[in-house]
Design an enzyme around this catalytic site. Sequence first.
Site, PDB file in Angstrom:
ATOM      1  N   ARG A 133      11.078  -3.496  -0.189  1.00 43.19           N
ATOM      2  CA  ARG A 133       9.348  -4.478   0.175  1.00 43.19           C
ATOM      3  C   ARG A 133      10.151  -4.597  -1.914  1.00 43.19           C
ATOM      4  O   ARG A 133      10.940  -4.198  -2.526  1.00 43.19           O
ATOM      5  CB  ARG A 133       8.701  -3.090   0.206  1.00 43.19           C
ATOM      6  CG  ARG A 133       7.472  -4.211   0.414  1.00 43.19           C
ATOM      7  CD  ARG A 133       6.279  -2.465  -0.033  1.00 43.19           C
ATOM      8  NE  ARG A 133       5.341  -3.518   0.205  1.00 43.19           N
ATOM      9  CZ  ARG A 133       3.985  -3.057  -0.186  1.00 43.19           C
ATOM     10  NH1 ARG A 133       3.739  -1.824  -0.525  1.00 43.19           N
ATOM     11  NH2 ARG A 133       2.479  -3.957  -0.579  1.00 43.19           N
ATOM     12  N   HIS A 134       9.225  -5.747  -1.599  1.00 42.42           N
ATOM     13  CA  HIS A 134       8.876  -6.392  -3.107  1.00 42.42           C
ATOM     14  C   HIS A 134       8.043  -5.033  -4.125  1.00 42.42           C
ATOM     15  O   HIS A 134       7.817  -3.933  -4.167  1.00 42.42           O
ATOM     16  CB  HIS A 134       8.013  -7.353  -3.332  1.00 42.42           C
ATOM     17  CG  HIS A 134       6.877  -7.281  -2.774  1.00 42.42           C
ATOM     18  ND1 HIS A 134       5.784  -7.009  -3.525  1.00 42.42           N
ATOM     19  CD2 HIS A 134       6.042  -7.409  -1.490  1.00 42.42           C
ATOM     20  CE1 HIS A 134       4.757  -6.817  -2.647  1.00 42.42           C
ATOM     21  NE2 HIS A 134       4.424  -7.204  -1.303  1.00 42.42           N
TER      22      HIS A 134
ATOM     23  N   HIS B 208       8.073  -8.328   2.027  1.00 39.20           N
ATOM     24  CA  HIS B 208       6.967  -7.486   2.141  1.00 39.20           C
ATOM     25  C   HIS B 208       7.004  -6.210   2.882  1.00 39.20           C
ATOM     26  O   HIS B 208       8.489  -5.644   3.884  1.00 39.20           O
ATOM     27  CB  HIS B 208       5.760  -8.179   3.041  1.00 39.20           C
ATOM     28  CG  HIS B 208       6.209  -9.813   2.557  1.00 39.20           C
ATOM     29  ND1 HIS B 208       5.089 -10.468   1.548  1.00 39.20           N
ATOM     30  CD2 HIS B 208       6.902 -10.927   2.341  1.00 39.20           C
ATOM     31  CE1 HIS B 208       5.131 -10.833   0.897  1.00 39.20           C
ATOM     32  NE2 HIS B 208       5.992 -11.847   1.616  1.00 39.20           N
TER      33      HIS B 208
END
Length: 624
Positions: free
Chosen positions: A365-366, A551
Amino acid sequence: MAAGETQVYAKVNSKLKARSAASLLDPLLGMGFPAHTALKALAATGRKTAEEAADWLRCHCDDPSLDDPIPQEYALFLCPTGSLLEKLQEFWRESRRQCTRNRAHEVFPHITLCDFFTCEDQKVECLYEALKRAGDKVLGSFPAAVPLVLHSSVSYLGFFVNDSPADIIREFAMAFATEAAILADCTVKPCTKQLHLTLAHKFYPHHQRTLEQLARAVHPGLSCQWTAALYSRDMRFVHYQTLRALFQYKPQNVDELTLNPGEYIFVDPTQQEEASEGWAIGISQRTGCRGFLPENYTERASECDTWVKHRTYTFSLALDPNLRKDAEASSRRNGELLPPPRPRSTGSLQALQAAIVRRSVLVVRHGERVDQIFGKSWLQQCSTPDGKYYRPDLNFPCSLPQRSSGIKGFENDPPLSSCGIFQSRTAGEALLDSGIRITSVFTSPALRCVQTAKHILEELKLERKIKMRVEPGIFEWTKWETGKTTPALMTLEELKEANFNVSTEYRPAFPIASLLPAESYDEYVHRCAVSVEQIVSSCPQDAGVILIVGHGSALDSCTRPLLRLQPRDCADFAQLVRKIPSLGMCFCEENKEEGKWALVAPPVKTLTHGSNSAFNWRNWILGN
């Protein structure tokens, strides 16, 4: 022979007469090798035989540094053998398997007796005599058993040596330093502090309990013969990464290296700008030549794999002349304290190749985005009336990239915060330490994901070597995006102008224009499944890890298709995604023999930290 070389030879011969120096050097001089390079070859091969030194010289005939007066670095270690060594090696294997690689895995089990020091090539034989004299001095008082006490902290785990046995070992180290100074004119700094045998070093704090449990299985009272071993290394490559060639490679161009299975390559991670994706620039230990090499023909090796073992002094054998003779013969063999590996059969080599090319997928995930911290109105807080960006808080990024839609374009495509950049770099640094090899990178087109991938690659020293492939198919579930249209994302051209190394040749499974606003859950999970299938199929030959930066939802929607699991219930999916932290990871590995993918432990853990509230110093001082 030149006059200067004759003097050097005469000096060595007179100082070491009645020993083996002349008998080793004479054949090399008779072959026409200059004295200074012959002595260099003897030092580099542990002064074992003239044949090994001659082979070394033939291999290094094109080595541009052959004539450079660069001595080896030497160090003395006290090494366990027998049952204790076997248990320690078992700990090494299990700690690496369960808790990933740490700094202790770079060197075999040992107690350091002195810092690395240099010794001139013509005086190396004197070091051997210094080792023998020092050992003989403490032989009568050397402890029959060395007591080891387990010590643990958040970044170190190992055995301490205490009381009088530690004093005797330090006395031996001091005696070696004194003898080396007298006989070989070396400046040796003996270890005078706490003696220790390191089990794990610079590991992640959450691994401490597991490592302690593994360490308790190592009983320090196991039978052991302690051996003082003198090793050397090439001082030029101390801070380089060491690779081991797995397969043979014949150069296709003049600037490429020849690789033979088992040979070592030194690679400077800071000097890889010239190499293209999938390649590295390294220096061969076997030949001393520099050139390009394919990375997927190599694996990471330990620092000590390239060290040369010169001589040993085994205390428990020193009193028995027959055992001492056998020990001295054994000490002349090069390598670690491990037995030499057996030659691989064709079948085992094929099995190794299958393991090396096994594909793995790491979904990340970012990092933290600015609107997470400053809310939906974040853009109004950092823009002037004329549309210029300024930094109202240190957690806002220093600057924003240029985009055709201006600063308004970031409203629904926010960047990483300063903390998000830090998280990404920390994860990249941890991935580098773990030893895994990223071979391809796919990212959602959202700016925060592209930035996260870039910072990870920078810490991996791969930012210029691997191009990021932007895949809109792994973009966030559009139902969760604000507005009735798909967010206007930065184009590939804008990303390139902003110094993001993105590929313009990759053809995504879903172009940005195909993303549907407010899509259904079924449409979203189908989009991700198709995208992951294309991502994996586009990397059939990559011998390493496929990195997917997306995401929070991607950790579920991009791994379940690989694991052949049905999509979650929509409500469960929404609850799950809310709990995924920044830089959360899922790791899948393919087993080609069974045709299945399995979920395995990620190479690194997540980053946990607390909140930091806004602080108004004026109100704090002057307010009521």
